[in-house]
Design a protein around this motif. Structure first.
Motif, PDB file in Angstrom:
ATOM      1  N   GLU B 211       0.832  -1.190   0.000  1.00  0.00           N
ATOM      2  CA  GLU B 211       0.000   0.000   0.000  1.00  0.00           C
ATOM      3  C   GLU B 211       0.868   1.243   0.000  1.00  0.00           C
ATOM      4  N   ALA B 212       0.546   2.087  -0.922  1.00  0.00           N
ATOM      5  CA  ALA B 212       1.345   3.308  -1.047  1.00  0.00           C
ATOM      6  C   ALA B 212       0.410   4.496  -1.119  1.00  0.00           C
ATOM      7  N   LEU B 213       0.020   4.935   0.034  1.00  0.00           N
ATOM      8  CA  LEU B 213      -0.856   6.114   0.150  1.00  0.00           C
ATOM      9  C   LEU B 213      -2.106   5.926  -0.691  1.00  0.00           C
ATOM     10  N   SER B 214      -2.130   6.590  -1.826  1.00  0.00           N
ATOM     11  CA  SER B 214      -3.356   6.568  -2.601  1.00  0.00           C
ATOM     12  C   SER B 214      -3.454   5.385  -3.557  1.00  0.00           C
ATOM     13  N   GLY B 215      -2.487   4.582  -3.540  1.00  0.00           N
ATOM     14  CA  GLY B 215      -2.543   3.442  -4.455  1.00  0.00           C
ATOM     15  C   GLY B 215      -1.794   2.272  -3.871  1.00  0.00           C
ATOM     16  N   TYR B 216      -1.393   1.395  -4.743  1.00  0.00           N
ATOM     17  CA  TYR B 216      -0.586   0.280  -4.266  1.00  0.00           C
ATOM     18  C   TYR B 216       0.339  -0.209  -5.368  1.00  0.00           C
ATOM     19  N   LEU B 217       1.460  -0.715  -4.885  1.00  0.00           N
ATOM     20  CA  LEU B 217       2.457  -1.275  -5.793  1.00  0.00           C
ATOM     21  C   LEU B 217       2.232  -2.778  -5.869  1.00  0.00           C
ATOM     22  N   SER B 218       2.103  -3.263  -7.069  1.00  0.00           N
ATOM     23  CA  SER B 218       1.879  -4.695  -7.190  1.00  0.00           C
ATOM     24  C   SER B 218       2.887  -5.300  -8.165  1.00  0.00           C
ATOM     25  N   VAL B 219       3.261  -6.503  -7.852  1.00  0.00           N
ATOM     26  CA  VAL B 219       4.166  -7.258  -8.715  1.00  0.00           C
ATOM     27  C   VAL B 219       3.573  -8.634  -8.895  1.00  0.00           C
ATOM     28  N   SER B 220       3.474  -9.051 -10.128  1.00  0.00           N
ATOM     29  CA  SER B 220       2.955 -10.398 -10.373  1.00  0.00           C
ATOM     30  C   SER B 220       3.754 -11.024 -11.499  1.00  0.00           C
ATOM     31  N   VAL B 221       3.703 -12.319 -11.532  1.00  0.00           N
ATOM     32  CA  VAL B 221       4.432 -13.037 -12.571  1.00  0.00           C
ATOM     33  C   VAL B 221       3.572 -14.152 -13.126  1.00  0.00           C
ATOM     34  N   THR B 222       3.630 -14.274 -14.433  1.00  0.00           N
ATOM     35  CA  THR B 222       3.015 -15.413 -15.099  1.00  0.00           C
ATOM     36  C   THR B 222       4.175 -16.198 -15.688  1.00  0.00           C
ATOM     37  N   TYR B 223       4.241 -17.461 -15.342  1.00  0.00           N
ATOM     38  CA  TYR B 223       5.420 -18.220 -15.760  1.00  0.00           C
ATOM     39  C   TYR B 223       5.026 -19.605 -16.239  1.00  0.00           C
ATOM     40  N   ARG B 224       5.860 -20.109 -17.085  1.00  0.00           N
ATOM     41  CA  ARG B 224       5.652 -21.479 -17.564  1.00  0.00           C
ATOM     42  C   ARG B 224       6.012 -22.440 -16.444  1.00  0.00           C
ATOM     43  N   ALA B 225       5.058 -23.279 -16.118  1.00  0.00           N
ATOM     44  CA  ALA B 225       5.266 -24.172 -14.978  1.00  0.00           C
ATOM     45  C   ALA B 225       6.362 -25.188 -15.249  1.00  0.00           C
ATOM     46  N   THR B 226       6.446 -25.608 -16.474  1.00  0.00           N
ATOM     47  CA  THR B 226       7.461 -26.598 -16.789  1.00  0.00           C
ATOM     48  C   THR B 226       8.202 -26.182 -18.053  1.00  0.00           C
ATOM     49  N   LEU B 227       9.510 -26.349 -17.978  1.00  0.00           N
ATOM     50  CA  LEU B 227      10.332 -25.976 -19.130  1.00  0.00           C
ATOM     51  C   LEU B 227      11.049 -27.196 -19.690  1.00  0.00           C
ATOM     52  N   SER B 228      10.524 -28.360 -19.354  1.00  0.00           N
ATOM     53  CA  SER B 228      11.205 -29.565 -19.825  1.00  0.00           C
ATOM     54  C   SER B 228      10.996 -29.764 -21.317  1.00  0.00           C
ATOM     55  N   ASP B 229      10.040 -29.015 -21.883  1.00  0.00           N
ATOM     56  CA  ASP B 229       9.838 -29.120 -23.329  1.00  0.00           C
ATOM     57  C   ASP B 229      11.049 -28.633 -24.091  1.00  0.00           C
TER      58      ASP B 229
END
Lengths: 217, 622
Positions: B211-229
């Motif tokens: 939470e940053a006063l009037s807003g918020y800082l967010s970090v998210s990640v979408t990732y490949r669960a498996t890289l064995s391909d």
């Protein structure tokens, strides 16, 4: 201020895995609580394909290793037992001396319980067997079992680390303000002592010093 | 005013937060930037200074990559999301549009396969306006925001090492292997949505927003669960190939320093090089290096070529590059940039290779692309070009076997009487033997027989030992060929050891001295010798082994009968264009033959005398 408690998922480890697993978990927790200026240091585990982060403080590393050594000695005396290591963070508060307390008081604001179940596989010679030691019953099945067991421990350890990250992210309000020049918050690592009951006594002692967590706000 | 100041503070926190996150992500996902960082770390550790940027969020990460500054500038609007895509590029046999900077000369055969394996989204959401607190409240608020940001960054840092992509990053960062994959990044303020297929294999994780006063800082990640391909197999290491027509210029100054290797230090991956067959002509050989070197060293000069006779140069290109790696290596040693055993190992591998000319490096790529992918991958960092350095001039005559094209014994003799190895000397050891011989000579030992090898070994053993492994090799080896344990030329070398058909390995001194028509002046030779001695003292124990081998191959049986020697000597090739095998039989003027014989006799005398007493060079000069 609340004392947040986090019970980490139980890990079933073998004797020779204790050191690496404990180092990984303890350092990961401390890294998230070393909010002073740190130069992160990546450490690759040897037994597992996991990289964890240390905050790079040599003193801290020494203290943690010492505690781990004590714990391993304890485990050797009490084999095949479930054990718990408690990593607590506290604030030092000066208090008015009374007839049953000291001048300074430790206010625990966070406690982490690392639950280990140190097992000894019957196929191994002894609890001190090195991981490279030959298994009594050679054969592919033993190797496969060993590697699958290793994979399970690795997955569990990874889960524990994710658990730490999740906890650290979700609960931030109880963390005290960062003091100038202080790298990490004062901490305490409690390992089971010689007698089982003593561990419980430690808990009671701590409660007496800090008061019941719910009383603190 | 105060509100502006306060909002300015928040802006600063948000801006620095984004930069820091980008820095953490790039440092943990992009191998080239990571290497840059590692070098910075090594340098900064000694100074133990903390940069201003490091102090932000109490996380010391080292210098920010230059790209980051540019990106910060382009993503000035803090309300726009910052989308960081980590892309795994699979190269077939070509460069991709993403990687076109890395291999400008690489032919584009087809498109590269690019897969977004991670997408990080950093956002500062400010849905509603809230009156900015002022005074003490503001300070407390900012401290809290700052503290929580610190915690978030800590957990991000840890998380980066737990996600599947980290493993790929570590593999690709490894200096000991070359892959035809690479990790690149793309930063933008918008993101192309994933296809359904892509989404199905992806997981998402969101850090708790700050939470940053009037807003918020967010970090998210979408990732490949498996890289064995992605089958991250290291590129096939090609068998080491002896370059038989290795050429170099006697005028290279082995101690010449090269321009800052900063750029070169960040060698990006050059997987294509590894895919190239080593059996390429000298003109092709530098190709695999050039992209890397030319990139890092746009000012590659050819001054070292200035003094070398055109005849010596079979390909100017390799030589152009040659000088560059030399200094890279020099820099490396000086800066202690390459400190891993792997890198040293790679260097040692290189050392054991046969290219013994000042411009050894050109041959190195093809040789090493098989034997030493490390060098192909990070050529600018790991070009262990010390081998050729000591061989400036005098050894070039021996170095014809280094050409990958056996038919080209184009080793430029330094004089008409210089000996050249014949076509059959496609084995690398000739160059090595010549080097060895030089060492032996310098050690004042008799160059005859194998005994020299040991003394030479001792000489080089005393020199700075970059790798314990090699000193072990040397000390444990009773014969030079053991030094080639990693080289596939060992077998051929052993054959050569037994084969005394090449002579005049000792010509080098004589020829240098006696050749008046040689383009090498005395001064040059002296400097070469000095350079050689310096280099001998410095490095190339393996080169010493190689030289020794070379010597052995080319050494005539001096302890022997002179008839045998003369026979062999006559088979030595002159720059005049007499081919070795046929030289003896080619119709020549009697005067030429006599002159040749005399020169060989002189060489023989020289060598014999050197084993005992010092021979005045002037005596051989004629």
């Amino acid at each position: 201020m609340n004392c947040e408690v986090c019970q980490l998922k139980e890990l079933e480890v073998e004797h020779f895995e204790i050191r690496e697993v404990l180092r990984c978990i303890l350092h990961t927790i401390v890294f998230h609580r070393a909010l002073g200026l740190v130069r992160p240091k990546d450490v690759d585990l040897e037994l597992f394909e996991i990289t964890y982060v240390q905050c790079g403080d040599v003193e801290l590393e020494k203290k943690i290793d010492e505690k781990i050594d004590h714990f391993i000695s304890w485990v050797e005396k009490h084999p095949n037992k479930k054990s718990q290591i408690c990593l607590s963070f506290y604030e030092v508060k000066s208090k008015q001396p009374s007839w049953f307390t000291n001048k300074t008081e430790r206010l625990y604001w966070e406690q982490w319980y690392i639950n280990l179940n140190v097992t000894q596989h019957p196929k191994h010679h002894s609890s001190k067997s090195h991981h490279t030691k030959l298994v009594v019953d050679p054969g592919e099945s033993a190797t496969e079992e060993r590697s699958s067991r290793r994979a399970m421990v690795e997955a569990s350890l990874r889960e524990v680390l994710f658990q730490i990250i999740k906890f650290v992210n979700e609960k931030k309000d109880h963390v005290p303000p960062i003091s100038e020049g202080v790298i990490y918050f004062p901490y305490e690592i409690t390992i089971p002592s010689s007698s089982d009951s003593a561990f419980g006594m430690d808990m009671i002692k701590r409660m007496l010093h800090s008061g019941h967590p719910t009383m603190l706000s | 005013m105060e509100m502006d100041r306060e909002s300015g503070k928040l802006e600063q926190i948000v801006s620095q937060f984004r930069s820091k996150i980008l820095h953490v992500i790039l440092d943990s996902r992009v191998p080239s930037l990571h290497h840059h960082h590692q070098l910075q770390q090594q340098e900064s550790l000694s100074h133990s200074r903390v940069r201003k940027t490091d102090k932000w969020f109490n996380l010391v990460l080292g210098d920010r990559p230059p790209a980051l500054e540019n990106l910060n500038f382009s993503l000035r609007n803090l309300l726009d999301p910052m989308v960081i895509d980590i892309i795994l590029v699979h190269r077939g046999s070509c460069s991709s549009s993403v990687d076109n900077l890395y291999s400008p000369s690489a032919p584009a055969v087809g498109p590269a396969d690019e897969t977004v394996i991670e997408r990080w989204v950093v956002q500062y959401d400010c849905p509603r306006f809230i009156a900015t607190p002022s005074g003490a409240d503001a300070s407390v608020s900012y401290k809290k925001i700052y503290k929580k940001s610190i915690i978030l960054l800590r957990s991000l840092y840890t998380q980066m090492r737990l996600l599947p992509a980290y493993r790929i990053f570590k593999q690709l960062s490894s200096l000991s292997q070359t892959y035809n994959f690479d990790l690149v990044y793309k930063v933008s303020s918008f993101s192309h949505p994933f296809s359904r297929e892509e989404e199905s294999g992806m997981k998402e994780y969101s850090f708790a927003p700050v939470e940053a006063l009037s807003g918020y800082l967010s970090v998210s990640v979408t990732y490949r669960a498996t890289l064995s391909d992605f089958n991250l197999e290291p590129l096939v290491s090609l068998p080491p190939k002896i370059i038989t027509d290795y050429v170099g210029s006697p005028t290279t100054d082995p101690m010449r320093s090269f321009p800052s290797s900063e750029k070169g230090a960040h060698a990006t991956s050059f997987p294509l090089r590894g895919a190239r067959p080593p059996s390429s002509s000298p003109f092709q050989r530098p190709h695999s290096w050039s992209s890397g070197f030319h990139r890092g060293f746009p000012s590659t000069k050819t001054q070292s070529l200035a003094g070398s006779p055109p005849a010596y140069r079979t390909s100017p290109k390799p030589y152009d590059i040659a000088s560059t790696p030399t200094d890279l290596y020099g820099n490396r040693i000086q800066n202690q940039r390459v400190s891993t055993l792997q890198q040293v190992t790679a260097y040692d591998e290189y050392k054991s290779s046969p290219p013994f000319s000042p411009s050894a490096s050109p041959s190195t790529p093809s040789y090493l692309s098989g034997a030493n992918p490390l060098l192909t991958r990070h050529c600018s960092e790991t070009a262990p070009v010390t081998i050729p350095l000591p061989l400036t001039g005098r050894s070039t005559r021996y170095l014809s076997p280094n050409s990958s094209d056996p038919s080209r014994h184009s080793l430029p003799p330094l004089s008409p009487r210089s000996s050249k190895h014949d076509a059959s000397s496609q084995e690398s050891p000739s160059g090595i033997r010549s080097y060895r011989k030089i060492e032996a000579l310098r050690a004042g030992e008799s160059p005859s027989g194998l005994s020299n090898n040991y003394s030479a070994q001792k000489v080089v053993r005393d020199s700075k030992d970059d790798s314990g492994r090699f000193s072990a090799l040397l000390s444990s080896s009773g014969s030079p060929h053991i030094g080639f344990s990693r080289s596939s030329s060992r077998l051929s070398f052993q054959d050569d050891m037994d084969d005394c058909e090449f002579s005049c390995a000792f010509d080098v001194d004589d020829v240098d001295v006696s050749d008046s028509s040689s383009q090498n002046t005395e001064g040059k030779k002296a400097s070469e010798f000095t350079a050689q001695s310096n280099l001998v003292g410095k490095k190339s124990q393996d080169a010493a082994v190689g030289i020794l081998v070379q010597m052995l191959r080319t050494a005539p049986p001096l302890r022997q009968d002179s008839s045998c020697y003369s026979t062999h000597s006559l088979r030595t090739e002159y720059e005049g264009g007499v081919s070795i095998a046929s030289g003896f039989f080619m119709p020549r003027k009697t005067a030429d033959a006599l002159e040749e014989l005399n020169s060989y006799r002189e060489m023989k005398d020289l060598l014999l005398s050197k084993s005992g007493t010092r021979v005045v060079r002037q005596e051989e000069m004629k």
